[in-house]
Design a protein around this motif. Structure first.
Motif, mmCIF file in Angstrom:
data_model
loop_
_atom_site.group_PDB
_atom_site.id
_atom_site.type_symbol
_atom_site.label_atom_id
_atom_site.label_comp_id
_atom_site.label_asym_id
_atom_site.label_seq_id
_atom_site.Cartn_x
_atom_site.Cartn_y
_atom_site.Cartn_z
ATOM 1 N N GLY A 129 0.843 -1.182 0.000
ATOM 2 C CA GLY A 129 0.000 0.000 0.000
ATOM 3 C C GLY A 129 0.890 1.248 0.000
ATOM 4 O O GLY A 129 1.980 1.229 0.573
ATOM 5 N N PHE A 130 0.481 2.304 -0.657
ATOM 6 C CA PHE A 130 1.266 3.548 -0.745
ATOM 7 C C PHE A 130 2.608 3.304 -1.415
ATOM 8 O O PHE A 130 3.638 3.818 -0.982
ATOM 9 N N ALA A 131 2.593 2.512 -2.483
ATOM 10 C CA ALA A 131 3.825 2.211 -3.208
ATOM 11 C C ALA A 131 4.018 3.218 -4.342
ATOM 12 O O ALA A 131 3.120 3.431 -5.148
ATOM 13 N N TYR A 132 5.188 3.818 -4.378
ATOM 14 C CA TYR A 132 5.513 4.748 -5.462
ATOM 15 C C TYR A 132 7.016 4.956 -5.490
ATOM 16 O O TYR A 132 7.723 4.680 -4.509
ATOM 17 N N SER A 133 7.519 5.421 -6.616
ATOM 18 C CA SER A 133 8.950 5.639 -6.773
ATOM 19 C C SER A 133 9.286 7.115 -6.592
ATOM 20 O O SER A 133 8.414 7.957 -6.365
ATOM 21 N N HIS A 134 10.584 7.407 -6.695
ATOM 22 C CA HIS A 134 11.055 8.792 -6.540
ATOM 23 C C HIS A 134 12.255 8.988 -7.460
ATOM 24 O O HIS A 134 12.675 8.057 -8.148
ATOM 25 N N TYR A 135 12.791 10.196 -7.477
ATOM 26 C CA TYR A 135 13.878 10.520 -8.397
ATOM 27 C C TYR A 135 15.178 10.782 -7.632
ATOM 28 O O TYR A 135 15.265 11.677 -6.792
ATOM 29 N N HIS A 136 16.182 9.972 -7.979
ATOM 30 C CA HIS A 136 17.490 10.138 -7.350
ATOM 31 C C HIS A 136 18.092 11.492 -7.699
ATOM 32 O O HIS A 136 18.679 12.168 -6.850
ATOM 33 N N GLU A 137 17.917 11.902 -8.976
ATOM 34 C CA GLU A 137 18.553 13.153 -9.413
ATOM 35 C C GLU A 137 17.966 14.379 -8.726
ATOM 36 O O GLU A 137 18.599 15.436 -8.683
ATOM 37 N N ASP A 138 16.783 14.245 -8.161
ATOM 38 C CA ASP A 138 16.184 15.352 -7.409
ATOM 39 C C ASP A 138 16.505 15.288 -5.918
ATOM 40 O O ASP A 138 15.996 16.104 -5.138
ATOM 41 N N GLY A 139 17.317 14.305 -5.535
ATOM 42 C CA GLY A 139 17.726 14.202 -4.130
ATOM 43 C C GLY A 139 16.643 13.683 -3.209
ATOM 44 O O GLY A 139 16.657 13.968 -2.013
ATOM 45 N N HIS A 140 15.697 12.899 -3.748
ATOM 46 C CA HIS A 140 14.586 12.414 -2.932
ATOM 47 C C HIS A 140 14.965 11.278 -1.991
ATOM 48 O O HIS A 140 14.241 11.016 -1.025
ATOM 49 N N GLY A 148 15.954 9.056 0.869
ATOM 50 C CA GLY A 148 16.078 9.315 2.303
ATOM 51 C C GLY A 148 15.193 10.425 2.819
ATOM 52 O O GLY A 148 15.267 10.765 4.002
ATOM 53 N N LEU A 149 14.354 11.007 1.957
ATOM 54 C CA LEU A 149 13.433 12.052 2.402
ATOM 55 C C LEU A 149 12.057 11.460 2.671
ATOM 56 O O LEU A 149 11.681 10.442 2.082
ATOM 57 N N VAL A 150 11.286 12.097 3.535
ATOM 58 C CA VAL A 150 9.886 11.729 3.671
ATOM 59 C C VAL A 150 9.119 12.394 2.530
ATOM 60 O O VAL A 150 9.619 13.304 1.856
ATOM 61 N N ALA A 151 7.905 11.917 2.290
ATOM 62 C CA ALA A 151 7.144 12.365 1.120
ATOM 63 C C ALA A 151 6.967 13.878 1.085
ATOM 64 O O ALA A 151 7.041 14.499 0.020
ATOM 65 N N GLU A 152 6.740 14.475 2.236
ATOM 66 C CA GLU A 152 6.456 15.907 2.281
ATOM 67 C C GLU A 152 7.698 16.758 2.003
ATOM 68 O O GLU A 152 7.578 17.933 1.652
ATOM 69 N N GLU A 153 8.884 16.184 2.152
ATOM 70 C CA GLU A 153 10.125 16.919 1.854
ATOM 71 C C GLU A 153 10.456 16.861 0.362
ATOM 72 O O GLU A 153 11.172 17.737 -0.135
ATOM 73 N N ALA A 154 9.979 15.843 -0.337
ATOM 74 C CA ALA A 154 10.275 15.675 -1.759
ATOM 75 C C ALA A 154 9.296 16.519 -2.571
ATOM 76 O O ALA A 154 8.383 16.011 -3.226
ATOM 77 N N VAL A 155 9.497 17.818 -2.533
ATOM 78 C CA VAL A 155 8.497 18.752 -3.066
ATOM 79 C C VAL A 155 8.349 18.652 -4.585
ATOM 80 O O VAL A 155 7.305 19.016 -5.131
ATOM 81 N N SER A 156 9.359 18.171 -5.297
ATOM 82 C CA SER A 156 9.264 18.086 -6.760
ATOM 83 C C SER A 156 8.670 16.760 -7.225
ATOM 84 O O SER A 156 8.546 16.525 -8.433
ATOM 85 N N LEU A 157 8.281 15.905 -6.288
ATOM 86 C CA LEU A 157 7.751 14.594 -6.644
ATOM 87 C C LEU A 157 6.259 14.685 -6.952
ATOM 88 O O LEU A 157 5.472 15.169 -6.133
ATOM 89 N N ASP A 158 5.883 14.204 -8.147
ATOM 90 C CA ASP A 158 4.478 14.174 -8.557
ATOM 91 C C ASP A 158 3.872 12.876 -8.036
ATOM 92 O O ASP A 158 3.897 11.844 -8.709
#
Length: 275
Positions: free
Chosen positions: A169-180, A182-192
């Motif tokens: 549940g709540f599975a999604y990826s993130h972007y290494h090049e954006d520095g995501h 080790g961040l929590v979801a709310e810190e990864a502001v550029s993540l759609d």
């Protein structure tokens, strides 16, 4: 945390006594490199700790190093493992954890684990919904797996800090090049979040195309409200620390994925028309 390099952010305490450990897994999709966690979490009580998930096989050295760092800080010893279900990204390190920590007991739906590890069958404890593991001052409870990957799935819930461990549940990826990383979801502001959540569901949770995801999202809201969830710690996504803000974005992605045509493999190859 934003000032730290991704590698130095872990292990990370996402709620008092709940530590996020593990490493990213890079995957190619639509010409981009997506990073996805096969995360594990250490829940530390006064007398015992429980490892939730055991990570992808490649991650065992990282997970073991992170746990040893925490034990060196005085975190209670590992006595329990709780694995949401029998799939490699969730239980791939199971045998090595049980071998390395001979006092640890595996808890949850333990179907078939005895076939892979007959030598550890006496260290396997069945749980059903509502059963709890006592860690001293807090418990880990098996709760309803609203969005499941396998029939055997259980979700975990830390009763003291109200942390939900929802596996897939709540599975999604993130972007290494954006520095995501080790961040929590709310810190990864550029993540759609709606976009990456729908991508993950499209590729990994195929059954969502045959279900009314509005019903599942409503059920998820009911579970969150009933348990008073404050933090969500998914195996494959960044932890969520603002439930009211972030959960609707993930749900938007689940609903969107259910409406997508089946996409097949990760990398599309143009088919040559038959004569």
């Amino acid at each position: 945390m934003l000032d730290k390099t991704p590698a130095s952010r872990m292990p990370r305490e996402i709620a008092p006594g709940v530590f996020w450990i593990g490493d990213c897994l890079a995957q190619r999709h639509k010409g981009k490199i997506y990073h996805g966690y096969n995360a594990a979490f250490l829940v530390a009580g006064e007398t015992a700790s429980c490892l939730v998930e055991t990570g992808h096989p490649k991650d065992f050295p990282v997970i073991e190093r992170h746990m040893n760092e925490l034990f060196a800080r005085g975190v209670a010893p590992l006595k329990y493992l709780f694995v949401t279900h029998q799939e490699t990204p969730h239980c791939g390190g199971l045998g090595r954890v049980l071998k390395t920590h001979p006092e640890a007991i595996l808890c949850g739906d333990v179907s078939d684990y005895h076939l892979a590890f007959p030598q550890y069958e006496h260290r396997m404890q069945w749980m059903k919904e509502g059963d709890e593991i006592d860690l001293g001052g807090r418990t880990l409870m098996a709760v309803e797996p609203v969005i499941r990957d396998l029939r055997t799935t259980w979700w975990g819930f830390d009763t003291r800090e109200r942390v939900l461990f929802p596996g897939d549940g709540f599975a999604y990826s993130h972007y290494h090049e954006d520095g995501h990383c080790g961040l929590v979801a709310e810190e990864a502001v550029s993540l759609d979040l709606p976009d990456v959540s729908s991508t993950f569901a499209d590729l990994a949770l195929f059954w969502t195309k045959f279900a009314d995801m509005n019903v599942y999202c409503d059920r998820l809201d009911q579970l969150i409200e009933r348990l008073g969830v404050k933090t969500i710690a998914p195996t494959h996504g960044l932890p969520i620390t603002n439930v009211k803000l972030t959960v609707p974005k993930v749900q938007e992605g689940l609903k969107a994925a259910a409406l997508m045509p089946e996409s097949g493999t990760n990398e599309k190859v143009a088919m040559t028309p038959m004569a």
